[in-house]
Write a protein that holds these residues in place. Structure first.
Motif, PDB file in Angstrom:
ATOM      1  N   ASN B 171       0.827  -1.217   0.000  1.00  0.00           N
ATOM      2  CA  ASN B 171       0.000   0.000   0.000  1.00  0.00           C
ATOM      3  C   ASN B 171       0.857   1.261   0.000  1.00  0.00           C
ATOM      4  O   ASN B 171       0.500   2.268  -0.602  1.00  0.00           O
ATOM      5  CB  ASN B 171      -0.896   0.020   1.236  1.00  0.00           C
ATOM      6  CG  ASN B 171      -1.871  -1.132   1.230  1.00  0.00           C
ATOM      7  OD1 ASN B 171      -2.916  -1.074   0.607  1.00  0.00           O
ATOM      8  ND2 ASN B 171      -1.505  -2.221   1.885  1.00  0.00           N
ATOM      9  N   GLY B 172       1.987   1.204   0.699  1.00  0.00           N
ATOM     10  CA  GLY B 172       2.892   2.359   0.735  1.00  0.00           C
ATOM     11  C   GLY B 172       3.435   2.670  -0.652  1.00  0.00           C
ATOM     12  O   GLY B 172       3.461   3.836  -1.086  1.00  0.00           O
ATOM     13  N   ASP B 205       5.871  -3.762  -6.261  1.00  0.00           N
ATOM     14  CA  ASP B 205       4.595  -4.221  -6.815  1.00  0.00           C
ATOM     15  C   ASP B 205       3.508  -3.152  -6.658  1.00  0.00           C
ATOM     16  O   ASP B 205       2.667  -2.987  -7.544  1.00  0.00           O
ATOM     17  CB  ASP B 205       4.158  -5.537  -6.160  1.00  0.00           C
ATOM     18  CG  ASP B 205       4.972  -6.724  -6.670  1.00  0.00           C
ATOM     19  OD1 ASP B 205       5.680  -6.550  -7.690  1.00  0.00           O
ATOM     20  OD2 ASP B 205       4.911  -7.806  -6.060  1.00  0.00           O
ATOM     21  N   GLY B 206       3.532  -2.425  -5.536  1.00  0.00           N
ATOM     22  CA  GLY B 206       2.589  -1.321  -5.355  1.00  0.00           C
ATOM     23  C   GLY B 206       2.800  -0.252  -6.426  1.00  0.00           C
ATOM     24  O   GLY B 206       1.846   0.294  -6.998  1.00  0.00           O
ATOM     25  N   TYR B 207       4.058   0.050  -6.715  1.00  0.00           N
ATOM     26  CA  TYR B 207       4.420   1.007  -7.779  1.00  0.00           C
ATOM     27  C   TYR B 207       3.877   0.531  -9.127  1.00  0.00           C
ATOM     28  O   TYR B 207       3.220   1.272  -9.860  1.00  0.00           O
ATOM     29  CB  TYR B 207       5.953   1.151  -7.800  1.00  0.00           C
ATOM     30  CG  TYR B 207       6.572   1.639  -9.090  1.00  0.00           C
ATOM     31  CD1 TYR B 207       6.762   3.008  -9.322  1.00  0.00           C
ATOM     32  CD2 TYR B 207       7.015   0.735 -10.065  1.00  0.00           C
ATOM     33  CE1 TYR B 207       7.365   3.458 -10.506  1.00  0.00           C
ATOM     34  CE2 TYR B 207       7.617   1.164 -11.245  1.00  0.00           C
ATOM     35  CZ  TYR B 207       7.791   2.520 -11.459  1.00  0.00           C
ATOM     36  OH  TYR B 207       8.377   2.974 -12.620  1.00  0.00           O
ATOM     37  N   THR B 296       7.057  11.665   1.846  1.00  0.00           N
ATOM     38  CA  THR B 296       7.478  10.291   2.128  1.00  0.00           C
ATOM     39  C   THR B 296       6.308   9.445   2.613  1.00  0.00           C
ATOM     40  O   THR B 296       5.224   9.969   2.893  1.00  0.00           O
ATOM     41  CB  THR B 296       8.614  10.300   3.175  1.00  0.00           C
ATOM     42  OG1 THR B 296       9.180   8.993   3.296  1.00  0.00           O
ATOM     43  CG2 THR B 296       8.130  10.753   4.545  1.00  0.00           C
ATOM     44  N   VAL B 297       6.519   8.137   2.675  1.00  0.00           N
ATOM     45  CA  VAL B 297       5.501   7.224   3.183  1.00  0.00           C
ATOM     46  C   VAL B 297       5.803   6.971   4.661  1.00  0.00           C
ATOM     47  O   VAL B 297       6.899   6.529   5.003  1.00  0.00           O
ATOM     48  CB  VAL B 297       5.494   5.900   2.401  1.00  0.00           C
ATOM     49  CG1 VAL B 297       4.483   4.923   3.008  1.00  0.00           C
ATOM     50  CG2 VAL B 297       5.177   6.160   0.928  1.00  0.00           C
ATOM     51  N   HIS B 298       4.850   7.289   5.490  1.00  0.00           N
ATOM     52  CA  HIS B 298       5.039   7.125   6.933  1.00  0.00           C
ATOM     53  C   HIS B 298       4.864   5.673   7.327  1.00  0.00           C
ATOM     54  O   HIS B 298       3.821   5.066   7.120  1.00  0.00           O
ATOM     55  CB  HIS B 298       4.021   7.981   7.679  1.00  0.00           C
ATOM     56  CG  HIS B 298       4.106   7.844   9.169  1.00  0.00           C
ATOM     57  ND1 HIS B 298       5.130   8.385   9.906  1.00  0.00           N
ATOM     58  CD2 HIS B 298       3.304   7.214  10.058  1.00  0.00           C
ATOM     59  CE1 HIS B 298       4.949   8.108  11.188  1.00  0.00           C
ATOM     60  NE2 HIS B 298       3.849   7.397  11.311  1.00  0.00           N
ATOM     61  N   GLN B 299       5.910   5.115   7.892  1.00  0.00           N
ATOM     62  CA  GLN B 299       5.857   3.773   8.462  1.00  0.00           C
ATOM     63  C   GLN B 299       5.765   3.964   9.980  1.00  0.00           C
ATOM     64  O   GLN B 299       6.667   4.550  10.566  1.00  0.00           O
ATOM     65  CB  GLN B 299       7.138   3.026   8.053  1.00  0.00           C
ATOM     66  CG  GLN B 299       7.148   1.628   8.540  1.00  0.00           C
ATOM     67  CD  GLN B 299       8.130   0.692   7.813  1.00  0.00           C
ATOM     68  OE1 GLN B 299       7.851  -0.475   7.685  1.00  0.00           O
ATOM     69  NE2 GLN B 299       9.246   1.187   7.341  1.00  0.00           N
ATOM     70  N   PRO B 300       4.704   3.479  10.614  1.00  0.00           N
ATOM     71  CA  PRO B 300       4.481   3.817  12.028  1.00  0.00           C
ATOM     72  C   PRO B 300       5.368   3.014  12.958  1.00  0.00           C
ATOM     73  O   PRO B 300       4.895   2.163  13.715  1.00  0.00           O
ATOM     74  CB  PRO B 300       3.005   3.494  12.236  1.00  0.00           C
ATOM     75  CG  PRO B 300       2.743   2.371  11.285  1.00  0.00           C
ATOM     76  CD  PRO B 300       3.635   2.594  10.089  1.00  0.00           C
ATOM     77  N   LEU B 301       6.683   3.281  12.925  1.00  0.00           N
ATOM     78  CA  LEU B 301       7.651   2.446  13.638  1.00  0.00           C
ATOM     79  C   LEU B 301       7.401   2.414  15.139  1.00  0.00           C
ATOM     80  O   LEU B 301       7.458   1.375  15.775  1.00  0.00           O
ATOM     81  CB  LEU B 301       9.073   2.946  13.343  1.00  0.00           C
ATOM     82  CG  LEU B 301       9.500   2.816  11.877  1.00  0.00           C
ATOM     83  CD1 LEU B 301      10.727   3.681  11.595  1.00  0.00           C
ATOM     84  CD2 LEU B 301       9.797   1.367  11.518  1.00  0.00           C
ATOM     85  N   SER B 330       1.040   5.582   5.532  1.00  0.00           N
ATOM     86  CA  SER B 330       0.297   6.717   4.979  1.00  0.00           C
ATOM     87  C   SER B 330       1.257   7.705   4.340  1.00  0.00           C
ATOM     88  O   SER B 330       2.421   7.814   4.750  1.00  0.00           O
ATOM     89  CB  SER B 330      -0.491   7.412   6.094  1.00  0.00           C
ATOM     90  OG  SER B 330       0.410   7.836   7.102  1.00  0.00           O
ATOM     91  N   LEU B 331       0.757   8.419   3.327  1.00  0.00           N
ATOM     92  CA  LEU B 331       1.620   9.364   2.615  1.00  0.00           C
ATOM     93  C   LEU B 331       1.681  10.691   3.369  1.00  0.00           C
ATOM     94  O   LEU B 331       0.665  11.206   3.829  1.00  0.00           O
ATOM     95  CB  LEU B 331       1.058   9.596   1.217  1.00  0.00           C
ATOM     96  CG  LEU B 331       1.959  10.434   0.303  1.00  0.00           C
ATOM     97  CD1 LEU B 331       3.118   9.599  -0.218  1.00  0.00           C
ATOM     98  CD2 LEU B 331       1.157  11.020  -0.861  1.00  0.00           C
ATOM     99  N   VAL B 332       2.891  11.241   3.512  1.00  0.00           N
ATOM    100  CA  VAL B 332       3.070  12.553   4.117  1.00  0.00           C
ATOM    101  C   VAL B 332       3.635  13.476   3.038  1.00  0.00           C
ATOM    102  O   VAL B 332       4.746  13.264   2.555  1.00  0.00           O
ATOM    103  CB  VAL B 332       4.056  12.490   5.301  1.00  0.00           C
ATOM    104  CG1 VAL B 332       4.182  13.859   5.956  1.00  0.00           C
ATOM    105  CG2 VAL B 332       3.615  11.447   6.309  1.00  0.00           C
TER     106      VAL B 332
END
Lengths: 349, 349
Positions: B171-172, B205-207, B296-301, B330-332
């Motif tokens: 999804n990212g 693959d998302g790309y 950037t794509v936020h990865q909720p680390l 999510s996209l930021v």
């Protein structure tokens, strides 16, 4: 393992039995307080703590329950320094087969009582505190339990009665400024750290000395205090770059502030280093990753933490330890500095 | 506190007494092996470990000596992820009055035996492992001691029989690419991570899906695998930007690779985002500090680590736990993306 701490403050020593007698409690209750046990009524605990503190009680033997742990406490884990410091302590802990307990706690001035209580129960080999100074009750609580502690103090404001490790801030400021002068810069701005931190003052004084020794006048408008964060660097640089006579170089006082200067230059349409040279301070990994890579002053954070952890081990072994250890800083030249655009001083924009 | 673990693998259970009998040692020797004690001869220890493993032994009660510690183990502390993950575990530990023990150990595939031995002596509440997969003997050693463990796996390659936390990589990749397409970009390059990591594949693959769904052809020359580091981002971007038909946007696959793309753009005399849009992945703090600040794509680390630590607590309480938890990305949108310079596709340079 029964090792005694340095007993260089023999005056006013008191035994556990005497504390128990004066508090009107049993020796085992005093012992529970020392070990951070929860099954002591708060008024009793307070009474015992006060007696321990008033007589500067120090345990002379260590508990057999002592765990092979080194604690490191930060008031702010967000700091870009944190990871390097953790790695330094981790290296020494590994060599001694110890684990590292990491805590974010309290304010710039003191870890929280919660941490203190939990730590006393964990009984670590020693504690590394990333704080500028410690309140006397914290020091006394640690000393009463005979838990060695060392301060890592990149802010350059050491507590005189606690072993601490820092680095040479004045020399760092001098080296950064000299590097820019050698490239031919004359109008050099500085964004140092917060006004109330000694390391900010020391770096600024290094800058002044380099300017004076080169026979350069210091424009008071080009000396600004910052906040050691990206935003502060951006704001102060935007201010300097909007002046009729803008600087050809800025010594940014920290790598984060230098990133803010890079952004201000981009917004003002200035290329770094062609139109503006920038020097950072710290040499954390983002300095290498910036675009262009930052010329900066290397602060040996990992080594500082290693020294601090080794000091703990020496304290445990009753070996002599210096009260203050200051490690050398060094200039790392990368791509954000170059000669000024047209000789001496740049035109207004 | 005597809590039993989930006993969902009752088959082949064996008691301590049976292990002792088969190994020809006393029960206390088997107990010493379980507790990581050093006073057991190596051949005896190996014999006992083998029996424990062969019979999938699991302790049903916990030791009273258990310490209020949560362990987090990394194979690489250098990672820019590390600090966010540490903070997440730290948050949950604080809420349970536990300390956090931090260790850098082993390789991408397994923590070292040294760590295992020291950890068994520390007897933590549970262990969070930042590894993609674990060797079966590590899993068995932890299970035999009834120490709960959870994997945090940002690489997206979960071990099927261990509870793990990851995030939605596919999804990212889709969101990052759609954002560029919506701005009007047609020639979009991607630098994904290493070929052998599932998260690299999922983002790629998302790309691809975003491109295909928008009716855009994917130029194979604009798909490159990287290394998730700044250098890899720089090299691959330099390669793409030297092509006769360069991309107008690059999805960099990680924030570090995006920093490399920014530097390659600077060296090629391209302004970001005016001449080239750049999207990162991870949303670590350097993304905010880059110049310009990275979309950037936020990865909720941090949340991922909090979930992992909470899973430990649920495992301890015998509550049900999902084997795989995947948090949303999510996209930021910040300043490194904009419409392409002249409509559809940029000219060669």
């Amino acid at each position: 393992m029964l090792l005694a701490m340095r007993d260089d403050e023999e005056l006013g020593r008191i035994t556990l039995a005497q504390v128990a007698q004066r508090a009107g409690v049993s020796i085992s209750t005093v012992s529970k307080v020392l070990n951070g046990r929860q099954d002591v009524a708060p008024p009793t605990r307070i009474k015992v703590e006060r007696l321990l503190e008033a007589h500067a009680y120090r345990r002379t033997t260590r508990s057999a329950r002592e765990a092979p742990l080194i604690e490191i406490v930060f008031h702010e884990l967000e700091s870009i320094w944190a990871m390097e410091l953790i790695r330094g302590v981790e290296n020494v802990a590994k060599a001694h087969n110890a684990g590292v307990v990491l805590t974010e706690s309290g304010t710039r001035h003191s870890p929280s009582p919660d941490w203190m209580e939990a730590m006393l129960q964990r009984r670590p080999l020693g504690v590394v505190l990333v704080f500028s100074a410690l309140p006397s009750e914290v020091k006394q609580q640690l000393r009463a339990r005979s838990i060695p502690f060392v301060i890592i103090d990149p802010a350059g404001d050491p507590d005189p009665d606690v072993p601490s490790v820092g680095s040479a801030n004045w020399n760092g400021g001098l080296a950064a400024t000299r590097h820019l002068i050698e490239y031919g810069h004359r109008r050099i701005g500085i964004i140092t750290g917060p006004e109330d931190m000694l390391c900010s003052r020391a770096r600024l004084d290094g800058y002044r000395s380099a300017m004076t020794m080169a026979g350069l006048e210091v424009d008071p408008g080009l000396i600004l205090f910052g906040d050691f964060h990206v935003e502060g660097g951006y704001d102060r640089a935007a201010e300097m770059l909007s002046r009729p006579e803008r600087p050809t170089a800025i010594f940014a006082g920290s790598d984060l502030q230098a990133l803010g200067v890079l952004e201000a230059a981009r917004v003002h349409g200035l290329r770094v280093p062609h139109d503006l040279s920038v020097v950072g301070y710290d040499d954390v990994s983002i300095a290498r990753w910036a675009s262009p890579a930052l010329t900066t002053v290397h602060q040996p954070l990992r080594q500082m933490a290693e020294e601090a952890a080794q000091m703990l081990m020496r304290l445990r072994a009753r070996e002599p330890v210096s009260t203050r250890l200051e490690l050398a800083t060094s200039l790392v030249v990368r791509k954000s500095t170059a000669p000024p655009p047209e000789g001496d001083g740049a035109p207004g924009r």
